[in-house]
Structure formats: C-alpha cells, structure tokens
Design a protein around this motif. Structure first.
Motif, PDB file in Angstrom:
ATOM      1  N   ASP A 171      42.146 -25.390  49.780  1.00  0.00           N
ATOM      2  CA  ASP A 171      41.904 -25.882  48.465  1.00  0.00           C
ATOM      3  C   ASP A 171      43.532 -26.277  48.162  1.00  0.00           C
ATOM      4  OD1 ASP A 171      42.306 -25.914  45.518  1.00  0.00           O
ATOM      5  OD2 ASP A 171      40.268 -24.899  45.528  1.00  0.00           O
ATOM      6  N   GLU A 172      43.518 -27.748  47.638  1.00  0.00           N
ATOM      7  CA  GLU A 172      44.692 -28.242  47.681  1.00  0.00           C
ATOM      8  C   GLU A 172      45.525 -27.660  46.384  1.00  0.00           C
ATOM      9  OE1 GLU A 172      45.522 -32.501  45.988  1.00  0.00           O
ATOM     10  OE2 GLU A 172      45.613 -32.947  48.261  1.00  0.00           O
ATOM     11  N   ALA A 173      44.810 -27.053  45.337  1.00  0.00           N
ATOM     12  CA  ALA A 173      45.462 -26.515  44.184  1.00  0.00           C
ATOM     13  C   ALA A 173      45.885 -25.094  44.431  1.00  0.00           C
ATOM     14  CB  ALA A 173      44.565 -26.462  43.098  1.00  0.00           C
ATOM     15  N   THR A 174      44.960 -24.361  45.106  1.00  0.00           N
ATOM     16  CA  THR A 174      45.122 -22.857  45.311  1.00  0.00           C
ATOM     17  C   THR A 174      45.788 -22.478  46.692  1.00  0.00           C
ATOM     18  OG1 THR A 174      42.948 -22.430  45.991  1.00  0.00           O
ATOM     19  CG2 THR A 174      43.474 -22.321  43.598  1.00  0.00           C
ATOM     20  N   HIS A 175      45.629 -23.618  47.757  1.00  0.00           N
ATOM     21  CA  HIS A 175      46.119 -23.102  49.012  1.00  0.00           C
ATOM     22  C   HIS A 175      45.337 -22.274  49.754  1.00  0.00           C
ATOM     23  CE1 HIS A 175      49.447 -25.818  48.480  1.00  0.00           C
ATOM     24  NE2 HIS A 175      49.768 -25.276  47.374  1.00  0.00           N
ATOM     25  N   GLN A 176      43.955 -21.700  49.206  1.00  0.00           N
ATOM     26  CA  GLN A 176      43.114 -20.941  49.854  1.00  0.00           C
ATOM     27  C   GLN A 176      42.406 -21.765  51.039  1.00  0.00           C
ATOM     28  OE1 GLN A 176      39.940 -19.851  47.372  1.00  0.00           O
ATOM     29  NE2 GLN A 176      38.791 -18.769  48.940  1.00  0.00           N
ATOM     30  N   VAL A 177      42.343 -20.788  52.245  1.00  0.00           N
ATOM     31  CA  VAL A 177      41.759 -21.211  53.155  1.00  0.00           C
ATOM     32  C   VAL A 177      40.431 -21.498  53.275  1.00  0.00           C
ATOM     33  CG1 VAL A 177      41.512 -20.971  55.862  1.00  0.00           C
ATOM     34  CG2 VAL A 177      43.696 -20.364  54.835  1.00  0.00           C
ATOM     35  N   ILE A 178      39.547 -22.612  53.784  1.00  0.00           N
ATOM     36  CA  ILE A 178      38.294 -22.776  53.640  1.00  0.00           C
ATOM     37  C   ILE A 178      37.718 -22.568  54.883  1.00  0.00           C
ATOM     38  CG2 ILE A 178      36.606 -24.198  52.983  1.00  0.00           C
ATOM     39  CD1 ILE A 178      38.408 -23.943  50.736  1.00  0.00           C
ATOM     40  N   ASP A 179      36.804 -21.316  54.719  1.00  0.00           N
ATOM     41  CA  ASP A 179      36.270 -21.029  55.879  1.00  0.00           C
ATOM     42  C   ASP A 179      36.868 -20.128  56.940  1.00  0.00           C
ATOM     43  OD1 ASP A 179      33.878 -20.579  57.778  1.00  0.00           O
ATOM     44  OD2 ASP A 179      33.852 -22.538  58.510  1.00  0.00           O
ATOM     45  N   LYS A 180      37.804 -20.854  57.672  1.00  0.00           N
ATOM     46  CA  LYS A 180      38.516 -20.103  58.782  1.00  0.00           C
ATOM     47  C   LYS A 180      39.413 -21.007  59.288  1.00  0.00           C
ATOM     48  CE  LYS A 180      35.380 -21.689  62.319  1.00  0.00           C
ATOM     49  NZ  LYS A 180      34.419 -21.209  63.304  1.00  0.00           N
ATOM     50  N   LYS A 181      40.651 -20.425  59.849  1.00  0.00           N
ATOM     51  CA  LYS A 181      41.849 -21.124  60.603  1.00  0.00           C
ATOM     52  C   LYS A 181      41.311 -21.251  61.936  1.00  0.00           C
ATOM     53  CE  LYS A 181      45.964 -20.072  58.235  1.00  0.00           C
ATOM     54  NZ  LYS A 181      47.230 -19.570  58.329  1.00  0.00           N
ATOM     55  N   ILE A 182      41.264 -22.684  62.546  1.00  0.00           N
ATOM     56  CA  ILE A 182      40.974 -22.800  64.015  1.00  0.00           C
ATOM     57  C   ILE A 182      42.329 -22.600  64.891  1.00  0.00           C
ATOM     58  CG2 ILE A 182      40.241 -24.615  65.668  1.00  0.00           C
ATOM     59  CD1 ILE A 182      38.619 -25.767  63.173  1.00  0.00           C
ATOM     60  N   GLN A 183      42.256 -21.842  65.775  1.00  0.00           N
ATOM     61  CA  GLN A 183      43.427 -21.346  66.458  1.00  0.00           C
ATOM     62  C   GLN A 183      43.339 -21.838  68.045  1.00  0.00           C
ATOM     63  OE1 GLN A 183      43.870 -17.584  65.112  1.00  0.00           O
ATOM     64  NE2 GLN A 183      45.470 -18.120  63.986  1.00  0.00           N
ATOM     65  N   GLY A 184      44.586 -22.017  68.590  1.00  0.00           N
ATOM     66  CA  GLY A 184      44.458 -22.255  70.134  1.00  0.00           C
ATOM     67  C   GLY A 184      45.859 -22.141  70.590  1.00  0.00           C
ATOM     68  N   ILE A 185      46.094 -22.239  71.960  1.00  0.00           N
ATOM     69  CA  ILE A 185      47.271 -21.654  72.521  1.00  0.00           C
ATOM     70  C   ILE A 185      48.008 -22.873  73.088  1.00  0.00           C
ATOM     71  CG2 ILE A 185      46.478 -19.306  72.685  1.00  0.00           C
ATOM     72  CD1 ILE A 185      45.723 -20.034  75.669  1.00  0.00           C
ATOM     73  N   GLY A 186      49.418 -22.823  73.083  1.00  0.00           N
ATOM     74  CA  GLY A 186      50.316 -23.737  73.803  1.00  0.00           C
ATOM     75  C   GLY A 186      49.902 -25.219  73.782  1.00  0.00           C
ATOM     76  N   LYS A 187      50.338 -25.786  74.867  1.00  0.00           N
ATOM     77  CA  LYS A 187      50.291 -27.343  74.905  1.00  0.00           C
ATOM     78  C   LYS A 187      48.885 -27.798  75.196  1.00  0.00           C
ATOM     79  CE  LYS A 187      53.834 -28.066  77.626  1.00  0.00           C
ATOM     80  NZ  LYS A 187      54.835 -28.779  78.532  1.00  0.00           N
TER      81      LYS A 187
END
Length: 336
Positions: free
Chosen positions: A320-336
């Motif tokens: 959310d641009e105003a509150t910076h709340q993450v929507i649904d989830k963070k998508i994470q990965g590793i390395g290059k």
C-alpha cells in the motif's frame, strides 16, 4: 568562440526551431479553425446527431469541413452521436493519434465528451482523464481511454480539449522525451461498449513499478510482469528499449498501470538487476526473483511494487503506497 561552445549554441538553435515548428503547426490549426466557414450549431439541441451503434467503431476527422460550435472555451469542431442502446451503464472507448510521425513536430487531439440525457440536457462532462498508450506496425502510436457512461446517457458531443490536467509525452527510440501540444484538429475514433449491469463499478486503482539505482549504469527494477496470466508492459522492458544506443548508461523509465477496483486479481511480480549493456552482466552480479500474489485492490488506494535484491536473499512484494503495508505476501528467492 570555442568549437564546443559553437556546437552547444547550434544545439540550442535546433531544439528551439523544433519546438517552434510544433507550436506553429498547432497555431496553423487554430487559425484555420477561427477562419472556418463550416456550419456552426446555435445550440447543443440544434446539432445533427449520428447513431453510435454498440461495438461499431466510428472514425472522426476534425478539420476545416467539420461543423463547429461555440463552447465555453471558444470555437471548436465537434461530432455529435446518439447512442442506439440506453438504460444501463457502459464504457466508451476513445482513441487518438499523433498528428505527425516526426516527433518534434507532433501534436495530439485529446477528446472531451459532453454527456446528454434523452432530452439532450447535459448530465456530465468527461475531461482530464487518464490516457493509455499502445503501438503497432500499422497504426503506430495510439493514445486511448475507456471512459464510463452513466445509465441515463443518451447522446454524446465530442470535441477537442483546450487543456488537459497532465502533460502527454512521447519518446523517441533513444529515450528523448517530447511533450505533445494539444491540437484543435486531427483524427480520432470512438466506440460504445456493451451495456453493463446497473450496479457495475468502473473504478480503477493504480499499481506503480519502482527501481533502486546503484549508479548511472546499474539499477534494480521491481515490476508487474503479468496480470491474470497476461504479459503486460513493465518498467524493465521500457527502460531497456529507451536506452538502446546509450552505451553503458541506464536511465530508468518507470511506468504504472490500472486494474479494476474491488475485483480479485492475480499478479506476477518480478525483480531483476539490470545493466546498461548486456556485456556487463558477464562480469557483474545479476539478482532476480519472481512469483505470484492474489489480492483484491481497494477503491481509492494506490499500490507500488518494491523489493530488495542481494547476495544472501532477494524479495519482491506489493505494498500500500500510503501505509507501506505488504499485500498478500513477500516473494522471496536466494542468490543470483
């Protein structure tokens, strides 16, 4: 005078001449409009209305032979239409084009719409709306918008906007930006969409890409790659296209897009390290991550794609641009 100074002064003269050429083109259109002897309607009800059938695209050419009307801003060309189906809300699509392929001399006609009821009384005015862009081999650059009409809309009057709330730009192949002056004449198309249920909400929300610059040759991009499985334009692609021929330099070009409010949507979010030239990837580190989220955009909110790219882990998410709340989830990965 030094050779460098002479070249600089020459560049100023050339740029000024190109800007004046663009203005002169619009000035000439305005001059022809002022001198037009085409029929002038005395009132909105006095206009001749052409049937606008659902789903049938109508072409409009504003020029010296087009009828005119004295709008509040002054004399202008117009086209008047009668909707052949009424009683329910719908979208009407307008498309417009550059006046010239030579960008420094180009201008654009942006249509405003007067919306009338069955008695030809004004019930709305569509202006200062968001304009999208598209391009293909046959028509070149197209500027368009899908505009909502209320259920009791029965007639439309289309005319050239004298002003617009946001500047409209076009970019050359090397990323040079040109602001397009508004033209009183030119070509456009209009199409009435299918009637929709009475409770249809045409509201949209904006999702913006972002970037983090490391230096003039390298940036991390965070962007929407697809919506509901359909690939869309994103800021990484746009930046690569507009930086061709610049050597190692990378100037980011960030874009956004709109999606319907209050309707579930699936987004593919992506993040990638990008260099100015492909050969730099052979010697530099490239981090990237990609994944999907599902959410329902809320009306009147704005969203931004952000993330982090690094050696240990990388992630991208929508917030959310105003509150910076993450929507649904963070998508994470590793390395290059």
């Amino acid at each position: 005078m030094s050779r460098l100074s002479s070249k600089f002064n020459y560049l100023i003269v050339v740029v000024t001449a190109l800007l004046l050429a663009s203005c002169a083109s619009v000035d000439l259109m305005n001059q022809k409009l002022a001198q037009s002897t085409a029929p002038q309607a005395s009132s909105i009800s006095d206009m001749t209305y052409t049937p606008l059938k659902t789903g049938v695209e109508q072409s409009i050419l504003f020029g010296e032979q087009t009828p005119t009307f004295q709008f509040p801003h002054g004399k202008g060309y117009y086209a008047a239409y009668e909707l052949t189906e009424t009683g329910q809300p719908r979208l009407v699509k307008v498309k417009t084009y550059l006046s010239a392929s030579y960008l420094p001399s180009a201008s654009i006609l942006v249509p405003n719409l007067l919306v009338l009821d069955k008695d030809k009384q004004q019930i709305g005015k569509i202006e200062n709306y968001r304009i999208e862009t598209d391009s293909n081999f046959f028509t070149g650059m197209t500027y368009y918008a899908d505009l909502p009409l209320q259920a009791n809309a029965a007639y439309l009057v289309v005319y050239a906007a004298p002003t617009h709330s946001e500047n409209i730009y076009v970019y050359s192949e090397n990323g040079t930006q040109y602001a397009l002056p508004l033209a009183p004449a030119g070509k456009l198309n209009i199409t009435a969409g299918q009637l929709q249920p009475l409770d249809t909400d045409f509201s949209k929300v904006t999702i913006t890409d972002s970037y983090q610059a490391h230096d003039a040759e390298k940036s991390d991009f965070f962007y929407v790659e697809s919506i509901d499985g359909k690939s869309i334009k994103n800021s990484l692609q746009r930046s690569v296209e507009l930086n061709r021929g610049k050597g190692f330099r990378l100037d980011p070009y960030i874009i956004d897009r709109q999606v319907p409010a209050n309707k579930q949507v699936k987004l593919t979010l992506a993040a990638k390290t990008q260099y100015g030239a492909p050969i730099q990837e052979l010697f530099g580190k490239v981090y990237q991550v990609k994944g999907e989220i599902t959410f329902t955009p809320e009306k009147d909110k704005k969203y931004r794609v952000v993330g982090e790219l690094g050696e240990g882990s990388s992630s991208v998410w929508l917030e959310d641009e105003a509150t910076h709340q993450v929507i649904d989830k963070k998508i994470q990965g590793i390395g290059k």
